[in-house]
Design an enzyme around this catalytic site. Structure first.
Site, PDB file in Angstrom:
ATOM      1  N   HIS A 207       0.800  -1.228   0.000  1.00  8.43           N
ATOM      2  CA  HIS A 207       0.000   0.000   0.000  1.00  8.43           C
ATOM      3  C   HIS A 207       0.831   1.275   0.000  1.00  8.43           C
ATOM      4  CE1 HIS A 207      -3.434  -2.607   0.791  1.00  8.43           C
ATOM      5  NE2 HIS A 207      -4.169  -1.597   0.371  1.00  8.43           N
ATOM      6  N   GLY A 208       2.093   1.165   0.360  1.00  9.28           N
ATOM      7  CA  GLY A 208       2.877   2.388   0.305  1.00  9.28           C
ATOM      8  C   GLY A 208       4.175   2.258   1.053  1.00  9.28           C
TER       9      GLY A 208
END
Lengths: 495, 472
Positions: B321-322
């Site tokens: 997700h990041g």
């Protein structure tokens, strides 16, 4: 990895048939019955996007929105030379000194500055600009934009949201909640929106500037401020009961202004409370669809101002009230897209002999733009949206009533005492009242760039009045321009 | 480009669909590829080269895997090359600065310069999708795609290119080569697309603006209630935003004859976290299950290994997700909760009433999003403290009351929109055999037109249109 196929097979899988599949089965069953509907949905959808998609290209672009009172995005320049010129601009910016940047700021509009001060761009920004502009272009030039905006307003009202685009539906009145605007450029070149803290700071610095002027004035000239309330201040009693007034920071703004003024020893005229009281009594002192005061509101403000000069205002019955337009729809309506109060009425307060008065509108260097009999430019503004500019409006509708210099005289043989009015657009409708007492030099510091010597040197000059609306006073620092011209002038005299 | 814009709906879509149906079948995949590249390059053309590179690499690797089907070793080499190249590109663009800045440079004496590259849009989505092709071919789940244009169309397919769902190659293998576009599939696609568009424009953007207002309040001025409302609003925004995007993607797919699997199944009605993750971003969970969890042995191995597998998968989900610590923490948070549920919590939960299971789930999810939303940990920490009264401006104030009161109807609509009720009701009426069904079927096209008008109105008159999943 070799054994994973085994694992895959034994891994538990959801046994229940997924809902979506059951529905799909039913869908197939019903296929025949729903076919007509399917064709209808298909036609509606395709017709809709085609209609607007084609209409967008067919309908000619507009440059300006009358209803929203703003320039609209034009078709973006999608060329390589545009990218090249953007790059050149940024290279220039990177090597600019702070003063050069400030100059650049003053000659360009804020959006451009916002885009331009970002000097750490990557190649990508030169392309995202296209995408952004195409987005804005579509939104601004979209067919039936005004009607669609009304649909959105109606939907927001229907959902009982009390407001649309940050404008409150306060009974018949449209009230802008937050009046802080503009951006701040940080030291590192990044840009952020101004906050209420910045607004307090601007109020204080404006008062400091005025106090600086006062300290340098000779004894026969005085300066005072008359800051008008915004609709949220004046129409406070009409706000919805559940609306938290304190969240607008209105009290802090006024507190900041009053404290700063009393600390600096500036004479202030308390016109805000006067109008608030009149509003409470049910009088029509501010427009329902616009941020300005009505002519009646301006009259009450004039009474306070003239009394603070130690003179008596003309009573209301010495004016002949005529309706200029009853179809005025103003700036707050432009934002809100709907209202419950109908259109506004603009009145002109005529008085005996006002046709002998002359209003001369000039640019900063004294070139005459327009000359008006009395104070009204009735013909130019009657049929366009910006009807408020009937007050000292120039013949060019784009300029309205906010011009660099406006001179008002009564046409009499005897020269009268002079008043310099440093104002924003609220001052425009004050002019007819004040002109009954003084010859006026009306300066809009947002436009004016002359040196003021000729006005300040006038032996008849008695008063300087700063008449602003709180919204301008908290956002605009152009009073600095006035200080920068007035102070050196009187300093040089006293030497 | 983003779906919820006027230029998409009233320019791009007309051109894309118009020519799609004007062209003969054999040209359609090529047209899809071209138009998808335009979609991707809109505003950020340089990463098109990266995209084309990815297509070529995976096309060639897939081809090699198929060619050496009988030579396991060579096939495996091709697979490994593809996996390494794809993950290397993803890793470089997404994680380089994080690894250097937040890990390596913390070591005394190390000072490696950061690159500050902007993340290619949707790279996490299309990389996983491209990878799934080579893996599916290797496993024999899908046949090799001989035409590079068709394969390119699969990787770049504009409906799900930048925010999923992550379509596994085997799910569209057949459709890619031969698909039938029909009126009822198209109409069903319009319904799905409209549902997504309305969710995005009328719910996600509106609640998102409320959340961003709350988030912007300085720490000392925010009340406890506002902080709680804020994170609830964010949870709603994220769900509506992301699921709306998936709906629009699925709808657009249907308009062109593709059937993608659902990506969301009403996650906020889940009654355990295990259940929640069967309903939220299903295509990602499935991808990790098929390509990480099962290959590691899944849950069919020793207890220790099962837990290790869970942990690895959730750690990776977080990282996916990041490139910030909070996403890793978020992944680990869910990993731990899921381990606990597997171990004992689920058994306990079964004994309590459904309502409490539901409350338990929502609270966990809420705290999950709290970790998820703040990339800046000090801002997040201050916000959490606000929620529990530390540094807050009292429990509640009149501004909170106003916020709630003026949004009561809107909040009620959002809550209903989180449940399957509207869809169930729709189908119940739509497929009704008797008169109500008839009336309803007349009303649906009218409602569709009305919804289009309202959505367009909101698009025309609003400047707040963020795109939450752009960095994944």
């Amino acid at each position: 990895m070799e054994n994973n196929e085994n694992v895959t097979k034994v891994a538990p899988k959801p046994k229940k048939k997924p809902e979506a599949e059951i529905l799909l089965d039913r869908q197939i069953e019903m296929k025949k019955k729903t076919r007509a509907t399917d064709i209808a949905i298909l036609s509606v959808f395709c017709a809709f996007i085609l209609f607007f998609g084609v209409a967008f290209f067919v309908i000619p672009d507009k440059t300006y929105s009358e209803t929203e009172k703003r320039a609209l995005q034009q078709a973006p320049d999608l060329s390589f030379s545009r990218i090249a010129s953007d790059i050149r601009r940024d290279l220039r910016l990177m090597t600019m000194t702070d003063t050069e940047k400030a100059e650049y700021k003053s000659e360009k509009n804020w959006d451009e500055v916002k885009a331009a001060v970002k000097t750490d761009r990557s190649y990508k920004d030169y392309f995202t600009v296209f995408a952004d502009e195409i987005g804005d272009y579509y939104a601004d030039q979209f067919p039936f934009r005004d009607q669609l905006r009304a649909v959105k307003a109606a939907a927001e009202i229907g959902l009982l949201k009390q407001e649309n685009n940050d404008v409150l539906f306060a009974g018949k009145y449209l009230v802008k909640k937050d009046t802080v605007s503009g951006v701040v450029i940080n030291e590192d070149g990044t840009v952020r929106d101004r906050t209420e803290e910045d607004a307090y700071e601007t109020i204080r610095s404006n008062v400091t500037m005025i106090s600086g002027i006062e300290k340098n004035l000779p004894e026969n000239i005085d300066i005072r401020t008359a800051i008008a309330g915004r609709t949220v201040d004046v129409a406070r009693s009409a706000l919805p009961a559940i609306f938290p007034y304190e969240s607008t920071h209105a009290e802090q703004y006024w507190q900041t202004y009053e404290t700063a003024a009393s600390d600096a020893g500036i004479t202030t005229v308390g016109i805000k409370d006067t109008l608030t009281d009149h509003f409470k009594n049910g009088e029509y002192v501010c427009y329902k669809t616009d941020h300005h005061w009505t002519t009646l509101g301006a009259y009450y403000a004039y009474c306070d101002i003239i009394r603070s000069f130690g003179e008596e205002p003309f009573p209301l019955d010495q004016f002949r009230r005529t309706v200029y337009s009853d179809k005025f729809v103003g700036t707050t309506y432009a934002k809100a897209g709907a209202s419950f109060g109908g259109a506004d009425t603009i009145e002109l307060f005529r008085f005996e002999g006002d046709e002998n008065y002359t209003t001369t509108i000039t640019d900063s260097s004294g070139n005459v733009l327009t000359t008006l009999k009395a104070f009204y430019n009735e013909d130019v503004y009657r049929d366009i949206n910006d009807k408020y500019s009937v007050f000292i409006g120039s013949d060019n509708p784009g300029d309205g009533g906010n011009n660099a210099v406006t001179l008002v005289t009564d046409g009499g043989a005897e020269p009268r005492k002079k008043l310099i009015l440093i104002k924003d657009s609220f001052g425009n409708s004050l002019v007819p009242f004040l002109a009954r007492h003084y010859d006026l030099v009306v300066l809009d510091m947002r436009v004016y760039s002359g040196d003021m010597t000729e006005f300040l040197g006038d032996p008849q000059l008695a008063h300087i009045l700063v008449a602003y609306n709180m919204e301008t006073f908290m956002n605009d620092e152009n009073i600095t321009n006035a200080a920068a011209r007035i102070i050196p002038y009187f300093r040089s005299l006293s030497k | 480009m983003v779906f919820s814009t006027l230029e998409f709906l009233f320019l791009y879509l007309i051109v894309a669909l118009g020519f799609y149906y004007l062209f003969p079948r054999k040209w359609r995949n090529i047209w899809l590829l071209i138009i998808s590249l335009v979609f991707y390059g809109w505003g950020e053309p340089i990463y098109l080269f990266l995209m084309i590179f990815t297509i070529i690499v995976d096309y060639v690797c897939g081809f090699m895997v198929d060619k050496y089907r009988d030579d396991k070793k060579k096939a495996k080499t091709a697979l490994i090359v593809s996996v390494i190249l794809n993950l290397a590109i993803l890793g470089f663009f997404k994680y380089y600065d994080f690894i250097v800045g937040s890990i390596l440079n913390k070591i005394p004496g190390v000072n490696i310069p950061l690159l500050g590259l902007s993340l290619p849009i949707g790279i996490s989505f299309y990389t996983f999708q491209a990878l799934s092709y080579v893996i599916d071919v290797y496993r024999g789940d899908a046949s090799v795609q001989k035409k590079i244009t068709s394969f390119g169309a699969y990787v770049t397919l504009f409906p799900q290119l930048i925010a999923g769902p992550i379509v596994r190659y085997k799910d569209v293998d057949d459709a890619l080569n031969e698909r039938t576009e029909t009126v009822d599939l198209f109409a069903s696609g319009i319904r799905t697309f409209m549902a997504g568009l309305a969710k995005k424009i009328l719910l996600a953007n509106v609640v998102g603006e409320l959340w961003s207002n709350i988030r912007a309040v300085p720490v000392g001025e925010r009340t406890v209630l506002a902080a709680w409302i804020g994170i609830i609003f964010y949870s709603l925004q994220l769900y509506f935003d992301f699921s709306a995007y998936s709906d629009m993607a699925i709808g657009l797919g249907k308009m062109m004859g593709f059937r993608f699997l659902e990506n969301f199944n009403y996650p906020y009605v889940a009654d355990s976290i295990t259940d929640f993750w069967r309903r939220w971003h299903m295509s990602l969970s499935t991808w990790f299950r098929d390509n990480v969890y099962f290959p590691l042995g899944g849950s069919r191995c020793s207890l220790f290994k099962t837990y290790r597998n869970l942990f690895v998968v959730w750690m990776l989900t977080g990282i996916w997700h990041g490139a910030y610590w909070n996403y890793i923490l978020w992944g680990v948070f869910y990993g731990v909760i899921l381990m606990m549920e597997k171990g004992f919590l689920l058994k306990w939960l079964e004994k309590i009433p459904r309502f409490f299971r539901h409350v338990y789930t929502l609270i966990i999810v809420l705290f999950g999003w709290l970790i998820f939303v703040f990339e800046n940990t000090s801002e997040g920490w201050a916000y959490v403290k606000n929620m529990f009264g530390v540094g807050a401006a009292g429990f509640a104030n009149s501004a909170d009351a106003y916020l709630i009161l003026r949004n009561l109807v809107f909040i009620a609509i959002m809550i209903i929109a989180c449940t399957p009720l509207p869809k169930k009701l729709f189908y119940k009426l739509y497929f009704n055999e008797n008169k109500t069904g008839k009336i309803w079927r007349v009303l649906v096209p009218v409602g569709c037109a009305a919804l289009l008008v309202v959505c367009t109105a909101y698009m025309v008159d609003s400047s707040f249109n963020p795109f939450l999943y752009f960095r994944f």
